[in-house]
Design an enzyme around this catalytic site. Structure first.
Site, PDB file in Angstrom:
ATOM      1  CB  CYS A 224       6.165 -10.331  -1.292  1.00  0.00           C
ATOM      2  SG  CYS A 224       5.710 -10.244   0.456  1.00  0.00           S
TER       3      CYS A 224
ATOM      4  CE  LYS B 269      -3.220  -2.926   0.113  1.00  0.00           C
ATOM      5  NZ  LYS B 269      -2.297  -4.057   0.230  1.00  0.00           N
TER       6      LYS B 269
ATOM      7  CB  SER C 156      -2.485 -11.552  -1.706  1.00  0.00           C
ATOM      8  OG  SER C 156      -1.097 -11.550  -1.921  1.00  0.00           O
TER       9      SER C 156
END
Length: 562
Positions: free
Chosen positions: A198, A128, A475
């Site tokens: 990630c 975010k 996700s």
């Protein structure tokens, strides 16, 4: 400098006899007399020990400050927040994830506008952070460069590369007795080797790539390892470049045009990026006053192929893409094919076409990025669906590996936790369509990501046997037959609210429809009997968010219609 004031904002804070108290305060934080004559550049850092995505960003902020100071400006580092989707996933805390995008945007806008900084370098790591920073930069419209904190390196166990999604899927495998506790612990202990976001083409890497294509970060910024000399230099260059943008009078809204957003969408599709890019690009465009709609994703998606064999649906990590040249060669390929607008201005002060003029080709023999005549999918994997279950739209992520349509039996859950329990205990079987509702922007509130349920489905070996639809989000690590962002959401009386166990649902990527096999009359009868649930929160940030947030089809923003 241009004929404009070289310090259009900071001069109002520090110039003149009457501003002596302000200067006194700034002396205490390290300003020398000479610094008051320099442009002040805010360095918006998202550093925190909350998550590996951001744990190194304090050092990157110092690198950016060095670039500002070395270029003749005065850098001031300040912090905004971050949360960790990966840590809070599947919990009540995940309701705050999308909220954090708004908090980041609001807080950067607040500090920069209050303190009178002339320009901004914003550095983001976790998902975010990227859209939050860009929304703030668009609102402020002061010379700015965004820097991505960089991708994590893969973990490793038994010769296999791992990332955080490996752990989520291992939970499902353990529940299905495909692995034991020791193997789960080994995967858990080796998946995250250090700092960085990630590692697949998940949301962070997707948004970093989109922002580079948008023109708001320096070429190459999106495809660098978090702990690397390249990333340190990226930050230094960004600091120096903001001063050049100030000199040129080039501002974010000069760069973030409709055509620039079309470029970002094109690159996201080619990379096989996250569904969250749809939500975030809509929100960023809204902040710029650019009219971007779901239909734009459909229009562009019909002509842009998916080329990247990157996780979660593919084989490779972002760190491996870095090794073969990042996204610049891909963008050059897309530009040469007429799929990008080369005349868009960027933070280099040059056009996209000028930036890509000397971009190298990928090395011969690589199989990570396909050629245009041999795509993984001939059109977009991000499919905008409509139909009687999603009159205002929904977003599906369909690479083709799952098939192009799915018809099954509804299994309805009013929250994520109930669905996850049913998946793990074996209640969900082949042919089911898992329906998770009241998880939208207002109903959740916060539009949680459904990585825990989708990973459990994969871990149970049901990835091609069941589908999952929701008014929540997914996700960037999600893969499988999934549909999210269903609008109108259940809480506001969307048709999702009246789906019942046993109903038949069809997801069709070719006709772009999400259909409930119930007559219009029956839908009308059910809606007439439906009553809106009581709000889950009546005080605090989630209550405020639920009152303010717009639909997912409009980016789930909180400052529209005020």
């Amino acid at each position: 400098m241009t004929d404009k004031h070289p310090r259009p904002h900071s001069s109002q804070v520090v110039d003149g006899m009457e501003r002596a108290p302000s200067r006194a305060m700034l002396h205490a934080v390290g300003f020398a007399d000479a610094d008051f004559a320099k442009p002040q550049i805010g360095i918006a850092s998202t550093w925190a020990m909350v998550t590996p995505c951001n744990m190194h960003i304090n050092k990157l902020a110092e690198d950016a400050a060095r670039g500002v100071d070395g270029g003749g400006g005065k850098a001031v580092i300040f912090n905004t927040i971050t949360i960790s989707d990966g840590i809070s996933m599947g919990t009540e805390g995940m309701k705050y994830s999308l909220v954090s995008r708004e908090v980041i945007a609001d807080s950067i806008e607040t500090v920069v506008a209050c303190q009178g900084y002339d320009g901004v370098v914003a550095i983001g790591g976790c998902d975010k952070n990227m859209p939050g920073c860009l929304i703030a930069l668009a609102r402020l419209n002061r010379p700015a460069v965004f820097v991505y904190g960089g991708t994590i390196l893969p973990g490793c166990h038994d010769g296999k590369k791992l990332d955080v999604v490996s752990v989520f899927e291992a939970v499902g495998a353990r529940a299905n007795h495909r692995i034991d506790d020791a193997e789960l612990h080994a995967i858990e202990s080796n998946a995250i080797p250090g700092p960085g976001s990630c590692g697949g083409m998940y949301t962070a890497n997707t948004m970093a790539s989109a922002i580079e294509a948008l023109g708001m970060s320096l070429p190459g910024s999106s495809a660098q390892v978090a702990i690397s000399r390249a990333k340190e230099l990226d930050c230094e260059r960004a600091g120096a470049q903001v001063l050049k943008l100030l000199d040129l009078g080039l501002k974010p809204r000069d760069i973030m045009t409709k055509k620039a957003f079309e470029n970002a969408i094109t690159v996201v599709i080619a990379l096989g990026g996250s569904t969250n890019a749809v939500l975030h690009l809509l929100a960023m465009a809204n902040a710029c006053g650019v009219d971007l709609k779901l239909d734009d994703f459909t229009r562009i998606g019909r002509k842009v192929p998916m080329l990247a064999d990157l996780k979660p649906s593919g084989r490779y990590s972002m760190a491996e893409l870095v090794e073969i040249g990042g996204i610049q060669p891909l963008m050059k390929t897309l530009l040469d094919a007429g799929l990008l607008h080369g005349d868009c201005m960027t933070v280099t002060g040059k056009t996209l076409e000028e930036n890509l003029a000397d971009a190298p080709d990928y090395p011969a023999g690589q199989d990570m990025i396909r050629s245009l005549d041999n795509p993984i999918k001939k059109d977009s994997h991000l499919v905008i669906l409509k139909g009687n279950l999603a009159p205002e739209g929904a977003v599906a992520k369909i690479t083709g590996k799952e098939g192009l349509s799915f018809t099954g039996t509804a299994r309805v859950f009013d929250c994520e936790e109930a669905a996850l329990t049913a998946i793990l205990d074996g209640t969900i079987v082949k042919g089911d369509v898992i329906v998770i509702r009241y998880e939208g922007p207002k109903g959740g509130p916060g539009m949680r990501e459904m990585l825990s349920p989708t990973s459990a489905v994969m871990g149970k070996g049901l990835g091609k046997e069941v589908a999952l639809i929701t008014d929540g989000r997914f996700s960037g690590g999600t893969h499988g037959f999934v549909v999210g962002h269903i609008t109108p959401e259940a809480y506001t009386g969307g048709p999702l609210a009246i789906v019942r166990d046993g109903d038949t649902i069809t997801i069709d990527a070719e006709t772009r429809e999400l259909s409930l096999h119930v007559t219009d009359d029956e839908i009308g009868r059910r809606l007439a009997q439906w009553t809106q649930p009581a709000p889950r929160y009546t005080k605090g940030v989630l209550a405020k968010y639920a009152r303010l947030v717009s639909p997912a089809s409009e980016g789930a923003v909180t400052d529209d219609g005020l």
